[in-house]
Write a protein that holds these residues in place. Structure first.
Motif, PDB file in Angstrom:
ATOM      1  N   SER A  23     -46.152  31.923  -7.511  1.00  0.00           N
ATOM      2  CA  SER A  23     -46.134  31.271  -6.208  1.00  0.00           C
ATOM      3  C   SER A  23     -45.845  32.294  -5.105  1.00  0.00           C
ATOM      4  O   SER A  23     -46.491  32.281  -4.054  1.00  0.00           O
ATOM      5  N   GLN A  24     -44.878  33.169  -5.339  1.00  0.00           N
ATOM      6  CA  GLN A  24     -44.536  34.208  -4.365  1.00  0.00           C
ATOM      7  C   GLN A  24     -45.716  35.156  -4.167  1.00  0.00           C
ATOM      8  O   GLN A  24     -46.005  35.577  -3.051  1.00  0.00           O
ATOM      9  N   GLN A  25     -46.399  35.483  -5.251  1.00  0.00           N
ATOM     10  CA  GLN A  25     -47.567  36.355  -5.148  1.00  0.00           C
ATOM     11  C   GLN A  25     -48.662  35.695  -4.317  1.00  0.00           C
ATOM     12  O   GLN A  25     -49.313  36.352  -3.503  1.00  0.00           O
ATOM     13  N   GLU A  26     -48.856  34.405  -4.514  1.00  0.00           N
ATOM     14  CA  GLU A  26     -49.860  33.680  -3.741  1.00  0.00           C
ATOM     15  C   GLU A  26     -49.503  33.659  -2.255  1.00  0.00           C
ATOM     16  O   GLU A  26     -50.369  33.823  -1.395  1.00  0.00           O
ATOM     17  N   CYS A  31     -50.450  35.471   3.250  1.00  0.00           N
ATOM     18  CA  CYS A  31     -49.900  36.050   4.477  1.00  0.00           C
ATOM     19  C   CYS A  31     -50.560  37.390   4.799  1.00  0.00           C
ATOM     20  O   CYS A  31     -50.846  37.675   5.967  1.00  0.00           O
ATOM     21  N   ASN A  32     -50.800  38.217   3.782  1.00  0.00           N
ATOM     22  CA  ASN A  32     -51.489  39.491   3.989  1.00  0.00           C
ATOM     23  C   ASN A  32     -52.889  39.277   4.551  1.00  0.00           C
ATOM     24  O   ASN A  32     -53.320  39.985   5.463  1.00  0.00           O
ATOM     25  N   ALA A  33     -53.593  38.305   3.991  1.00  0.00           N
ATOM     26  CA  ALA A  33     -54.949  38.015   4.465  1.00  0.00           C
ATOM     27  C   ALA A  33     -54.922  37.557   5.927  1.00  0.00           C
ATOM     28  O   ALA A  33     -55.761  37.982   6.735  1.00  0.00           O
ATOM     29  N   ASP A  34     -53.953  36.701   6.266  1.00  0.00           N
ATOM     30  CA  ASP A  34     -53.833  36.226   7.649  1.00  0.00           C
ATOM     31  C   ASP A  34     -53.516  37.378   8.603  1.00  0.00           C
ATOM     32  O   ASP A  34     -54.077  37.463   9.696  1.00  0.00           O
ATOM     33  N   ALA A  35     -52.608  38.255   8.185  1.00  0.00           N
ATOM     34  CA  ALA A  35     -52.245  39.401   9.023  1.00  0.00           C
ATOM     35  C   ALA A  35     -53.445  40.321   9.225  1.00  0.00           C
ATOM     36  O   ALA A  35     -53.667  40.842  10.320  1.00  0.00           O
ATOM     37  N   LYS A  36     -54.229  40.503   8.175  1.00  0.00           N
ATOM     38  CA  LYS A  36     -55.420  41.354   8.264  1.00  0.00           C
ATOM     39  C   LYS A  36     -56.453  40.727   9.203  1.00  0.00           C
ATOM     40  O   LYS A  36     -57.046  41.421  10.028  1.00  0.00           O
ATOM     41  N   THR A  37     -56.635  39.414   9.088  1.00  0.00           N
ATOM     42  CA  THR A  37     -57.584  38.698   9.942  1.00  0.00           C
ATOM     43  C   THR A  37     -57.206  38.849  11.419  1.00  0.00           C
ATOM     44  O   THR A  37     -58.068  38.983  12.280  1.00  0.00           O
ATOM     45  N   LYS A  38     -55.886  38.858  11.688  1.00  0.00           N
ATOM     46  CA  LYS A  38     -55.402  38.973  13.062  1.00  0.00           C
ATOM     47  C   LYS A  38     -55.274  40.427  13.517  1.00  0.00           C
ATOM     48  O   LYS A  38     -54.814  40.692  14.622  1.00  0.00           O
ATOM     49  N   ARG A  45     -46.897  43.164  12.606  1.00  0.00           N
ATOM     50  CA  ARG A  45     -47.239  42.760  11.242  1.00  0.00           C
ATOM     51  C   ARG A  45     -45.979  42.405  10.452  1.00  0.00           C
ATOM     52  O   ARG A  45     -45.947  41.394   9.741  1.00  0.00           O
ATOM     53  N   LYS A  46     -44.939  43.215  10.587  1.00  0.00           N
ATOM     54  CA  LYS A  46     -43.687  42.942   9.871  1.00  0.00           C
ATOM     55  C   LYS A  46     -43.120  41.588  10.285  1.00  0.00           C
ATOM     56  O   LYS A  46     -42.701  40.791   9.447  1.00  0.00           O
ATOM     57  N   SER A  47     -43.107  41.340  11.577  1.00  0.00           N
ATOM     58  CA  SER A  47     -42.587  40.082  12.094  1.00  0.00           C
ATOM     59  C   SER A  47     -43.424  38.905  11.594  1.00  0.00           C
ATOM     60  O   SER A  47     -42.889  37.887  11.163  1.00  0.00           O
ATOM     61  N   PHE A  48     -44.745  39.067  11.649  1.00  0.00           N
ATOM     62  CA  PHE A  48     -45.635  38.006  11.189  1.00  0.00           C
ATOM     63  C   PHE A  48     -45.419  37.723   9.706  1.00  0.00           C
ATOM     64  O   PHE A  48     -45.321  36.572   9.288  1.00  0.00           O
ATOM     65  N   MET A  49     -45.348  38.779   8.898  1.00  0.00           N
ATOM     66  CA  MET A  49     -45.177  38.608   7.458  1.00  0.00           C
ATOM     67  C   MET A  49     -43.863  37.893   7.156  1.00  0.00           C
ATOM     68  O   MET A  49     -43.815  36.991   6.318  1.00  0.00           O
ATOM     69  N   SER A  50     -42.814  38.288   7.846  1.00  0.00           N
ATOM     70  CA  SER A  50     -41.516  37.649   7.644  1.00  0.00           C
ATOM     71  C   SER A  50     -41.591  36.157   7.967  1.00  0.00           C
ATOM     72  O   SER A  50     -41.157  35.312   7.183  1.00  0.00           O
ATOM     73  N   SER A  51     -42.155  35.846   9.112  1.00  0.00           N
ATOM     74  CA  SER A  51     -42.285  34.443   9.520  1.00  0.00           C
ATOM     75  C   SER A  51     -43.179  33.666   8.559  1.00  0.00           C
ATOM     76  O   SER A  51     -42.870  32.541   8.190  1.00  0.00           O
ATOM     77  N   CYS A  52     -44.266  34.285   8.172  1.00  0.00           N
ATOM     78  CA  CYS A  52     -45.228  33.631   7.287  1.00  0.00           C
ATOM     79  C   CYS A  52     -44.590  33.307   5.937  1.00  0.00           C
ATOM     80  O   CYS A  52     -44.703  32.194   5.439  1.00  0.00           O
ATOM     81  N   LEU A  53     -43.906  34.263   5.354  1.00  0.00           N
ATOM     82  CA  LEU A  53     -43.293  34.046   4.044  1.00  0.00           C
ATOM     83  C   LEU A  53     -42.164  33.019   4.127  1.00  0.00           C
ATOM     84  O   LEU A  53     -41.989  32.209   3.227  1.00  0.00           O
ATOM     85  N   LYS A  54     -41.408  33.032   5.207  1.00  0.00           N
ATOM     86  CA  LYS A  54     -40.336  32.045   5.370  1.00  0.00           C
ATOM     87  C   LYS A  54     -40.915  30.660   5.609  1.00  0.00           C
ATOM     88  O   LYS A  54     -40.404  29.676   5.087  1.00  0.00           O
ATOM     89  N   ALA A  55     -41.955  30.578   6.409  1.00  0.00           N
ATOM     90  CA  ALA A  55     -42.565  29.284   6.724  1.00  0.00           C
ATOM     91  C   ALA A  55     -43.102  28.625   5.463  1.00  0.00           C
ATOM     92  O   ALA A  55     -42.950  27.433   5.275  1.00  0.00           O
ATOM     93  N   ASP A  56     -43.717  29.397   4.609  1.00  0.00           N
ATOM     94  CA  ASP A  56     -44.264  28.845   3.377  1.00  0.00           C
ATOM     95  C   ASP A  56     -43.179  28.338   2.450  1.00  0.00           C
ATOM     96  O   ASP A  56     -43.404  27.434   1.670  1.00  0.00           O
TER      97      ASP A  56
END
Length: 100
Positions: A23-26, A31-38, A45-56
């Protein structure tokens, strides 16, 4: 019989840990794909990844205090590289939202 029960419990615990790791890998992949798209990089990127992983995981979806809410909204605004009026509008809307 006790040994069989213990083995069954151990098997269930191991499979739960494997599922959590998957689940964590998914989450990380998504989140990586979303960050790359943006096209995010560096601190954004660090901030986005942190927020993305916490939100999920549900952590960021319902901040406990106004200060926590401000932090999450600020991270999301930074992840989107918002500036000026766009950032003010985003922050205002974000802070007005009711917790999920």
């Amino acid at each position: 019989m006790k040994l069989r029960s213990l083995l069954l419990i151990a098997a269930v615990l191991c499979s739960t840990q494997v599922m959590a790791a998957n689940s964590q890998q998914e989450k990380m992949k998504t989140c990586n794909a979303d960050a790359k798209t943006k096209n995010l990089s560096g601190d954004a990127r660090k901030s986005f990844m942190s927020s993305c992983l916490k939100a999920d995981s549900g952590v960021a979806s319902a901040p406990a205090t106004q200060q926590d809410k401000m932090k999450v909204c600020n991270q999301n605004a930074s992840a989107q590289a918002l500036k000026g009026d766009a950032r003010k509008t985003f922050m205002s809307d974000c802070l007005k939202k009711k917790p999920a």
